[in-house]
Design an enzyme around this catalytic site. Structure first.
Site, short mmCIF file in Angstrom:
data_model
loop_
_atom_site.label_atom_id
_atom_site.label_comp_id
_atom_site.label_asym_id
_atom_site.label_seq_id
_atom_site.Cartn_x
_atom_site.Cartn_y
_atom_site.Cartn_z
N PRO A 173 36.82 77.27 77.38
CA PRO A 173 36.73 78.87 77.43
C PRO A 173 37.20 79.61 78.62
CG PRO A 173 34.56 78.02 77.86
CD PRO A 173 35.60 76.80 77.53
N GLU A 174 37.70 80.87 78.56
CA GLU A 174 38.27 81.66 79.49
C GLU A 174 36.94 82.70 79.98
OE1 GLU A 174 42.12 82.64 79.83
OE2 GLU A 174 42.99 81.13 78.55
N LYS A 233 34.14 80.86 85.40
CA LYS A 233 33.71 80.08 84.09
C LYS A 233 32.30 79.67 84.48
CE LYS A 233 38.39 79.28 83.23
NZ LYS A 233 39.77 78.26 82.77
N ARG A 246 48.25 71.77 82.29
CA ARG A 246 48.03 72.60 81.18
C ARG A 246 49.52 72.92 80.51
NH1 ARG A 246 42.92 74.71 80.32
NH2 ARG A 246 43.51 75.00 78.10
#
Ligand code: ZN
Length: 269
Positions: free
Chosen positions: A2-3, A52, A258
């Site tokens: 999740p961001e 986060k 990523r």
């Protein structure tokens, strides 16, 4: 993973659902039983996010520090709570609602000092009202690392993940492979301001939408995006599709562990 907007939304949900009242805290799975016992029955005084990281404050007893990592999941529901399964690391309950946390990378009870140490090693967060882009600029402007990698480095800027990094660079026409030191101050200030706005919108809507009004499906007469990440975007997970602005092909490559997405036509070196 999740961001940051997801974690800030979780903090707001904790405040709304559990804040200011005593709370039952347990660890059905057992891995957090000792910590849970120390705050069980106390009032949740505040919930806070930085990047986060989520912090649930129980006054002098300390903070429950949570990092979801890649696999952590939160589920909220109305009371009465169903019997907890063995995968629930942390369960919070009051008379009206419950929340179950499963599979986090971190769930630990920490002191004020330990919490401060986490803040100190994280970069500024566009969603924290007191943060500015200045500290991030100090590092970016001296760095020989690509801006795409710097945006994912939580020590430089906290809370930006793969979607916001790809989208904000596209929105400002910045080649992801440009080195930090080659960004201008004006470019950085515009990127920071845009992240503040986009991520606030992300908290409000619970999804990431980054296309300007003139590029929505309605405005362009194109079909809406179909993707389990939801939201309308310019480049994220749109590899080999045509760019909404120049019509060129969106490209993808691995960067900072990523997949990176960009439009070589709109983001010139
Ligand atoms: Zn383009």
């Amino acid at each position: 993973m999740p961001e940051g907007h997801t974690i800030h939304r979780l903090a707001a949900d904790h405040d709304l659902v559990f804040g200011g009242r005593p709370l039952r805290v347990s660890s059905p799975q057992g891995k957090f039983s000792d910590g849970a016992a120390l705050v069980d029955g106390l009032v949740l005084e505040s919930a806070e996010a930085h990047g986060k990281h989520l912090f649930l404050g129980f006054g002098p007893s300390g903070w429950v520090h949570i990092h979801l990592g890649l696999f952590g999941k939160y589920g909220f529901g109305d009371a009465p709570a169903p019997p907890a399964t063995e995968t629930v690391r942390l369960r919070l309950i009051n008379d009206e609602a419950y929340a179950d946390l499963r599979g986090p990378t971190t769930c630990a009870l920490i002191t004020d000092g330990e919490k401060q140490a986490i803040h100190d090693r994280l970069g500024p967060d566009p969603l924290r009202a007191r943060d500015t882009g200045e500290k991030a600029w100090q590092r970016i402007s001296k760095s020989r690392t690509t801006i795409a990698a710097l945006l994912m480095d939580q020590k430089v800027i906290a809370g930006v993940g793969n979607v916001y990094r790809a989208e904000v660079l596209f929105r400002h026409g910045i080649d992801p492979y440009r080195l930090g030191k080659d960004l201008t101050r004006a470019e950085w200030d515009a990127v920071w301001a845009d992240l503040v706005e986009l991520m606030r919108e992300g908290v409000r809507l619970g999804r990431i939408d980054t296309v300007r009004p003139e590029h929505t499906p309605e405005a362009m007469g194109r079909p809406p995006r179909v993707d389990d990440h939801g939201g309308e975007v310019y480049v994220y997970r749109r590899a080999h599709q045509p760019c909404h602005i120049c019509g060129g092909e969106i490209r993808t490559a691995g960067l900072a562990a990523r997949n990176l997405f960009w439009c070589p036509g709109c983001q010139k070196p």
